[in-house]
Scaffold this active site. Structure first.
Site, PDB file in Angstrom:
ATOM      1  N   ARG A  90       0.795  -1.218   0.000  1.00 51.41           N
ATOM      2  CA  ARG A  90       0.000   0.000   0.000  1.00 51.41           C
ATOM      3  C   ARG A  90       0.835   1.280   0.000  1.00 51.41           C
ATOM      4  O   ARG A  90       0.622   2.167  -0.817  1.00 51.41           O
ATOM      5  CB  ARG A  90      -0.939   0.007   1.214  1.00 51.41           C
ATOM      6  CG  ARG A  90      -1.924   1.159   1.196  1.00 51.41           C
ATOM      7  CD  ARG A  90      -2.904   1.082   2.367  1.00 51.41           C
ATOM      8  NE  ARG A  90      -3.638  -0.163   2.379  1.00 51.41           N
ATOM      9  CZ  ARG A  90      -4.490  -0.510   3.344  1.00 51.41           C
ATOM     10  NH1 ARG A  90      -4.695   0.297   4.359  1.00 51.41           N
ATOM     11  NH2 ARG A  90      -5.127  -1.653   3.285  1.00 51.41           N
ATOM     12  N   HIS A  95      -7.756  -4.134  -7.821  1.00 48.78           N
ATOM     13  CA  HIS A  95      -7.513  -3.442  -6.545  1.00 48.78           C
ATOM     14  C   HIS A  95      -8.808  -3.399  -5.724  1.00 48.78           C
ATOM     15  O   HIS A  95      -9.611  -2.473  -5.876  1.00 48.78           O
ATOM     16  CB  HIS A  95      -7.020  -2.012  -6.826  1.00 48.78           C
ATOM     17  CG  HIS A  95      -6.348  -1.357  -5.665  1.00 48.78           C
ATOM     18  ND1 HIS A  95      -5.130  -1.767  -5.170  1.00 48.78           N
ATOM     19  CD2 HIS A  95      -6.714  -0.301  -4.889  1.00 48.78           C
ATOM     20  CE1 HIS A  95      -4.769  -0.999  -4.167  1.00 48.78           C
ATOM     21  NE2 HIS A  95      -5.726  -0.103  -3.965  1.00 48.78           N
ATOM     22  N   TYR A 105     -17.869  12.710 -14.350  1.00 48.22           N
ATOM     23  CA  TYR A 105     -17.755  13.874 -15.227  1.00 48.22           C
ATOM     24  C   TYR A 105     -16.413  13.939 -15.954  1.00 48.22           C
ATOM     25  O   TYR A 105     -16.320  14.529 -17.024  1.00 48.22           O
ATOM     26  CB  TYR A 105     -17.943  15.174 -14.432  1.00 48.22           C
ATOM     27  CG  TYR A 105     -19.283  15.290 -13.760  1.00 48.22           C
ATOM     28  CD1 TYR A 105     -20.465  15.275 -14.495  1.00 48.22           C
ATOM     29  CD2 TYR A 105     -19.377  15.424 -12.377  1.00 48.22           C
ATOM     30  CE1 TYR A 105     -21.698  15.388 -13.871  1.00 48.22           C
ATOM     31  CE2 TYR A 105     -20.607  15.531 -11.744  1.00 48.22           C
ATOM     32  CZ  TYR A 105     -21.768  15.510 -12.497  1.00 48.22           C
ATOM     33  OH  TYR A 105     -22.982  15.613 -11.885  1.00 48.22           O
TER      34      TYR A 105
END
Length: 744
Positions: free
Chosen positions: A36, A82, A126
């Site tokens: 991570r 993931h 968007y």
């Protein structure tokens, strides 16, 4: 007991809770570190970034294709590779697209991806994205067995363990992350300079770190700015893998009409949010902490443009900026910690040479694997082409066998000594391939591939040639993304480390004489001019004078309290007027049960004897009594029931102390130790009672005390002369009954 209950009971194991907690926490910590938070030294990527880029590649989002919605990309990433939250993946994607966050963006974003003012990106439904050329270079060779692949979390897909990384991404884009018990923070660098250092290391594998740093130079931040560190400091940082870089904003002075000017800040330090920076300057302006500044405004569009207006034309621009550098994020510090996962997946802090060496070794392994993969492909193709050539030489017989034999494949293999692959390829050959031109093309391809095969075999057997090939790849990358391009030009410059300019208070405050008055109830005020300290000052009922001193508005007023703390109050901040002032507790965090013992003007180079009511004390110099915050600076440690009541400036070489038992002791000042902090040593020993007063004087002058008709100076010290921590002798006849040397 049921059969199910018996089966469950057999599964129960006795374990030690401490060992189990330790084991499980260690597993969690390693997962956080490896999977991570820390980047891989070879490709400079964390798993989330690697999976994100790989997913975009699988979606064919190369620089020449169209954009796709970020929501589509994020969905693929969390669905296939993931298994974490979509906001974390989208956040990583946004950062890779921000040209003010990463030096060489890996994602080409279309839409609102946030800005340097700290505004967030639009929702992922968007925005649209695709890969950049830099990201494609990072993944070049994935289809050529350049790196290992592993199964994804659900076993349905495969993902690369590490990217081939033709570009040195770790140093070029940097990285930051917090794991468990460790963290990383690597600044971005200029690709051209990293390539220069790599090429030098290839030619000089046993070199020292200094020539590498001379080529690397230092960080190159996407927001520009100026690094104001000496080369020795930068070199030491890269040697240790840890250190600090000082970054200042880039500014220039713009001349206006009538002799006026304004300062324009064009670049701000890395990771500084512009809106918060301007808000900070505006707050300082409102609080009147930058008296040289008249106004600040933001005229930024795409480029940064912060305009600072000085108070008047006589203000020195450098002095104003030094003041702002000290109080705002116009100067920031980047704490480098080059903690990364090595090629074995082990986290460790590396120096710059080790980082460069690990990258080169990775590129060497990638070159070998890609070359071997290409060689295997060529061998397979040459096998097929050899079969085709045999077929052309024996075309009539091949056609007869195919038309007449029941098992043409087996017959051809036996007749012409063909392999299974060759025979299968001949059988699958189209009729149009039988023309003469096709035979010529096959012969040409066979010759070309044979030549390439020989070249690859030479490459794989010759280490020197392999490193020459790697150097050639690095030069190509340098040419493609180097300083000649708009993306590759250096943005952060270097400057000589500036002298630590202390902005004098005189430059910020008009110097005027004042009289500072402190009452017994803790009210403080100042009067203009130097008033007579013996005059009757007005106070509230039941209040009286505790201390009055002459000062200048540019002075620092020091307050020493009964808890052993020193406080600093700028004289210009003390309220003035004809009223009673304001409680000193509004200016300093004085304890509820504490009170002021002494008040005086700060003098550079002065030393002071501080003592408690029990007769313990030590000498402290002026370097330790200045407090930077209103909470004060703790200097004297005290026992229960003890309080610090004396702070006397050192003005001689002898000390006279008297206790409540009227015993007077005189000894040399040198017997009192100098300390930065502590409880001190015993100055005078008492059986009963405490210390009453202390005086510092020169031996030839003697000590002075008040007596009927005035004051008396005692120069014959023999009767009271002794050593520190002794009891002393009775005070001289006529010594004040209040056991004080002089009137307050």
């Amino acid at each position: 007991m049921s059969e199910q209950a018996v089966e469950n009971e057999e599964k129960i194991k006795d374990v030690h809770l401490a060992e189990e907690l330790s084991s499980r926490y260690l597993s969690y910590a390693m997962s956080t570190i490896v999977s991570r938070s820390l980047p891989d030294v070879r490709d400079g990527l964390k798993p989330v970034h690697r999976r994100l880029l790989f997913a975009m590649r699988q979606l064919h989002l190369d620089p020449k294709s169209g954009f796709k919605k970020c929501a589509r990309v994020v969905g693929d990433v969390i669905g296939k590779y993931h298994p974490h939250g979509d906001s974390a993946v989208y956040g990583a994607m946004v950062r890779l697209a921000q040209d003010f966050s990463v030096r060489y963006p890996l994602v080409d974003g279309q839409g609102n991806f946030g800005n340097i003012d700290g505004d967030g990106a639009a929702a992922m439904r968007y925005t649209e994205a695709r890969l950049t050329e830099f990201a494609m270079a990072l993944m070049e060779g994935l289809n050529e067995n350049a790196v290992d692949f592993r199964e994804t979390y659900d076993g349905e897909e495969e993902e690369p363990v590490v990217m081939p990384s033709m570009v040195p991404n770790l140093l070029c884009n940097g990285s930051a992350g917090i794991a468990v018990g460790m963290a990383t923070n690597i600044p971005p660098h200029n690709l051209s300079e990293v390539c220069d250092a790599l090429l030098y290391l290839i030619e000089n594998p046993d070199c020292e770190i200094e020539p590498l740093v001379k080529r690397l130079k230092g960080p190159d931040f996407p927001t520009g700015g100026i690094i104001v560190d000496k080369f020795e400091s930068i070199l030491n940082t890269y040697k240790q893998g840890r250190g600090v870089f000082r970054i200042r904003a880039r500014w220039e002075k713009e001349e206006l009409s009538h002799g006026l000017y304004q300062i324009v800040v064009k670049e701000i330090p890395y990771q500084v949010i512009k809106s918060k920076l301007i808000e900070r300057i505006a707050n300082l302006l409102f609080e009147k902490k930058v008296p040289l500044l008249a106004d600040v405004r933001d005229e930024s569009s795409h480029d940064v443009r912060i305009v600072l207006e000085p108070k008047n034309r006589s203000v020195d621009a450098n002095l104003l900026m030094e003041h702002l550098f000290k109080q705002t994020e116009l100067e920031s510090r980047f704490n480098m910690n080059m903690n990364v996962l090595d090629s074995e997946g082990v986290p460790r802090v590396m120096d710059i040479k080790t980082v460069l060496h690990e990258f080169l070794q990775h590129r060497h392994n990638v070159l070998i694997r890609r070359s071997q993969h290409r060689l295997d492909k060529i061998n397979t193709r040459l096998e097929i082409l050899s079969g085709y050539l045999i077929a052309y030489l024996n075309l009539d017989e091949i056609i007869r066998i195919i038309r007449e034999e029941d098992e043409p494949k087996a017959v051809m293999m036996k007749e012409f000594n063909l392999t299974d692959n060759q025979a299968e390829a001949i059988l699958n050959m189209k009729l149009r391939s039988l023309r003469k031109l096709e035979e010529t093309e096959i012969k040409q391809e066979f010759d070309d591939l044979s030549s390439e095969k020989a070249d690859l075999e030479t490459l794989l057997s010759d280490t020197t040639r392999r490193w020459e090939a790697i150097a050639g790849e690095i030069r190509q990358i340098k040419e493609k993304f180097g300083k000649k391009t708009a993306l590759g030009r250096r943005r952060t410059d270097f400057a000589e480390a500036p002298a630590d300019i202390e902005v004098p208070l005189e430059a910020l405050v008009e110097k005027e004489p004042i009289t500072v008055i402190l009452s017994q109830k803790g009210w403080i005020r100042c009067l203009k001019g130097h008033a007579d300290l013996n005059e009757e000052f007005k106070f509230k009922d039941d209040d009286a004078l505790q201390a009055a001193i002459h000062a200048q508005t540019t002075d620092k007023i020091i307050i020493f309290d009964t808890a052993g703390k020193f406080y600093t109050i700028p004289a210009n901040e003390i309220p003035s007027g004809r009223g009673f002032g304001q409680p000193v507790r509004l200016m300093i965090d004085l304890g509820i049960a504490d009170s002021v013992s002494s008040m005086f003007v700060f003098e550079p180079g002065a030393s002071y004897v501080i003592a408690s009511n029990t007769g313990r004390g030590f000498i402290v110099d002026e370097n330790h009594i200045l407090a930077q915050t209103r909470t004060g600076r703790k200097i004297m440690n005290l026992a229960d029931g003890e309080s610090s009541v004396f702070c006397k400036k050192v003005t001689g070489n002898m000390v006279a102390i008297i206790g409540e038992n009227r015993k007077l002791l005189v000894f040399k000042l040198e017997e009192i130790p100098s300390m930065a902090r502590g409880r001190g040593v015993t100055l005078q020993k008492y059986k009963d009672g405490n210390m009453s007063d202390i005086q510092i004087f020169n031996e030839e002058d003697g000590f002075t005390y008040t007596r009927a008709g005035g004051t008396k100076t005692e120069t014959d010290l023999l009767g009271w002369l002794g050593h520190r921590a002794q009891i002393g002798k009775l005070a001289p006849f006529g010594f004040p009954k209040n056991n004080k040397f002089l009137k307050d």
